[in-house]
Design a protein around this motif. Structure first.
Motif, PDB file in Angstrom:
ATOM      1  N   UNK A 116      79.396 -73.536   3.378  1.00 37.50           N
ATOM      2  CA  UNK A 116      79.069 -74.316   1.952  1.00 37.50           C
ATOM      3  C   UNK A 116      80.481 -74.743   1.562  1.00 37.50           C
ATOM      4  N   UNK A 117      80.286 -75.745   0.557  1.00 38.65           N
ATOM      5  CA  UNK A 117      81.658 -76.218  -0.025  1.00 38.65           C
ATOM      6  C   UNK A 117      81.343 -76.950  -1.103  1.00 38.65           C
ATOM      7  N   UNK A 118      82.072 -76.784  -2.234  1.00 34.72           N
ATOM      8  CA  UNK A 118      81.839 -77.649  -3.316  1.00 34.72           C
ATOM      9  C   UNK A 118      82.958 -78.709  -3.657  1.00 34.72           C
ATOM     10  N   UNK A 119      82.642 -79.910  -3.625  1.00 36.35           N
ATOM     11  CA  UNK A 119      83.811 -80.985  -3.978  1.00 36.35           C
ATOM     12  C   UNK A 119      83.660 -81.441  -5.277  1.00 36.35           C
ATOM     13  N   UNK A 120      84.994 -81.545  -6.043  1.00 30.29           N
ATOM     14  CA  UNK A 120      84.973 -82.020  -7.243  1.00 30.29           C
ATOM     15  C   UNK A 120      84.482 -83.365  -7.440  1.00 30.29           C
ATOM     16  N   UNK A 121      83.819 -83.583  -8.713  1.00 25.77           N
ATOM     17  CA  UNK A 121      83.529 -85.287  -9.268  1.00 25.77           C
ATOM     18  C   UNK A 121      83.822 -85.244 -10.649  1.00 25.77           C
ATOM     19  N   UNK A 122      84.672 -84.348 -10.915  1.00 24.06           N
ATOM     20  CA  UNK A 122      85.240 -84.415 -12.461  1.00 24.06           C
ATOM     21  C   UNK A 122      86.629 -84.827 -12.414  1.00 24.06           C
ATOM     22  N   UNK A 123      87.462 -84.800 -11.458  1.00 19.23           N
ATOM     23  CA  UNK A 123      88.732 -85.408 -11.155  1.00 19.23           C
ATOM     24  C   UNK A 123      89.730 -84.517 -11.832  1.00 19.23           C
ATOM     25  N   UNK A 124      89.291 -83.241 -12.443  1.00 17.52           N
ATOM     26  CA  UNK A 124      90.224 -82.098 -12.908  1.00 17.52           C
ATOM     27  C   UNK A 124      90.713 -80.993 -12.175  1.00 17.52           C
ATOM     28  N   UNK A 125      90.254 -81.000 -10.929  1.00 19.36           N
ATOM     29  CA  UNK A 125      90.309 -79.843 -10.020  1.00 19.36           C
ATOM     30  C   UNK A 125      91.931 -79.993  -9.924  1.00 19.36           C
ATOM     31  N   UNK A 131      88.228 -80.112  -3.583  1.00 22.15           N
ATOM     32  CA  UNK A 131      87.529 -79.260  -3.811  1.00 22.15           C
ATOM     33  C   UNK A 131      87.264 -78.854  -5.268  1.00 22.15           C
ATOM     34  N   UNK A 132      86.348 -78.417  -5.806  1.00 22.14           N
ATOM     35  CA  UNK A 132      86.063 -77.738  -6.973  1.00 22.14           C
ATOM     36  C   UNK A 132      86.864 -76.384  -7.218  1.00 22.14           C
ATOM     37  N   UNK A 133      87.415 -76.405  -8.230  1.00 25.26           N
ATOM     38  CA  UNK A 133      88.105 -74.998  -8.810  1.00 25.26           C
ATOM     39  C   UNK A 133      87.659 -74.711 -10.170  1.00 25.26           C
ATOM     40  N   UNK A 134      86.302 -75.360 -10.637  1.00 30.03           N
ATOM     41  CA  UNK A 134      85.844 -74.917 -11.616  1.00 30.03           C
ATOM     42  C   UNK A 134      86.268 -75.384 -12.816  1.00 30.03           C
ATOM     43  N   UNK A 150      85.145 -78.945 -23.453  1.00 29.03           N
ATOM     44  CA  UNK A 150      85.954 -79.819 -24.586  1.00 29.03           C
ATOM     45  C   UNK A 150      85.284 -80.920 -25.011  1.00 29.03           C
ATOM     46  N   UNK A 151      84.923 -81.477 -24.043  1.00 29.91           N
ATOM     47  CA  UNK A 151      84.316 -83.075 -24.383  1.00 29.91           C
ATOM     48  C   UNK A 151      82.867 -83.067 -24.280  1.00 29.91           C
ATOM     49  N   UNK A 152      81.970 -82.162 -24.079  1.00 28.28           N
ATOM     50  CA  UNK A 152      80.636 -82.174 -24.624  1.00 28.28           C
ATOM     51  C   UNK A 152      80.068 -82.908 -23.445  1.00 28.28           C
ATOM     52  N   UNK A 153      80.822 -82.889 -22.072  1.00 30.38           N
ATOM     53  CA  UNK A 153      80.258 -83.735 -20.926  1.00 30.38           C
ATOM     54  C   UNK A 153      79.206 -82.695 -20.279  1.00 30.38           C
ATOM     55  N   UNK A 154      78.809 -83.184 -18.942  1.00 35.55           N
ATOM     56  CA  UNK A 154      77.893 -82.395 -18.163  1.00 35.55           C
ATOM     57  C   UNK A 154      78.213 -82.594 -16.577  1.00 35.55           C
ATOM     58  N   UNK A 155      79.567 -82.985 -16.307  1.00 31.22           N
ATOM     59  CA  UNK A 155      79.958 -83.212 -14.858  1.00 31.22           C
ATOM     60  C   UNK A 155      80.010 -81.847 -14.065  1.00 31.22           C
ATOM     61  N   UNK A 156      79.589 -81.936 -12.876  1.00 30.96           N
ATOM     62  CA  UNK A 156      79.810 -80.723 -11.834  1.00 30.96           C
ATOM     63  C   UNK A 156      79.994 -81.417 -10.409  1.00 30.96           C
ATOM     64  N   UNK A 157      80.327 -80.117  -9.610  1.00 30.65           N
ATOM     65  CA  UNK A 157      80.537 -80.488  -8.404  1.00 30.65           C
ATOM     66  C   UNK A 157      79.539 -81.076  -7.443  1.00 30.65           C
ATOM     67  N   UNK A 158      79.837 -81.581  -6.253  1.00 31.52           N
ATOM     68  CA  UNK A 158      79.060 -81.865  -5.159  1.00 31.52           C
ATOM     69  C   UNK A 158      78.998 -80.637  -4.217  1.00 31.52           C
ATOM     70  N   UNK A 159      77.760 -80.149  -4.057  1.00 36.48           N
ATOM     71  CA  UNK A 159      77.875 -78.826  -3.109  1.00 36.48           C
ATOM     72  C   UNK A 159      77.241 -79.242  -2.140  1.00 36.48           C
ATOM     73  N   UNK A 160      77.903 -78.938  -0.663  1.00 34.99           N
ATOM     74  CA  UNK A 160      77.503 -79.087   0.655  1.00 34.99           C
ATOM     75  C   UNK A 160      77.117 -77.710   1.023  1.00 34.99           C
ATOM     76  N   UNK A 161      75.856 -77.873   1.589  1.00 35.52           N
ATOM     77  CA  UNK A 161      75.243 -76.339   2.234  1.00 35.52           C
ATOM     78  C   UNK A 161      74.808 -76.587   3.717  1.00 35.52           C
ATOM     79  N   UNK A 162      74.904 -75.683   4.506  1.00 32.40           N
ATOM     80  CA  UNK A 162      74.161 -75.855   5.678  1.00 32.40           C
ATOM     81  C   UNK A 162      72.872 -75.336   5.656  1.00 32.40           C
TER      82      UNK A 162
END
Ligand code: FES
Length: 73
Positions: free
Chosen positions: A36-45, A50-53, A61-73
């Motif tokens: 598995x791997x999580x890819x960043x979609x917020x451009x803040x990583x 890759x997503x770093x949380x 801070x922004x009241x947003x709801x963005x999160x990563x794309x998770x790829x799993x086998x």
């Protein structure tokens, strides 16, 4: 990136990732993903693509709801 005479867009999604490049394109080999791997979609990583949380702080801070794309086998 934007010549001084050209009007800078009001909203830029990517504020820090590979700004010296005209377009950010990443290639990841399937063999390097593992189970598995999580890819960043917020451009803040700090470890893009890759997503770093970092999306958690952004969302808080922004009241947003963005999160990563998770790829799993
Ligand atoms: Fe960008 Fe997680 S750090 S989605």
């Amino acid at each position: 990136l934007f010549p001084q005479k050209q009007k800078r867009p009001k909203h830029i999604v990517n504020k820090k990732v590979k700004k010296e490049e005209p377009k950010v394109v990443d290639t990841v080999q399937i063999e390097d993903i593992g189970d598995k791997k999580a890819f960043c979609r917020c451009w803040k990583s700090k470890n893009f693509p890759y997503c770093d949380g970092s999306h958690n702080k952004h969302n808080e801070e922004q009241g947003d709801n963005v999160g990563p794309l998770k790829i799993v086998k």
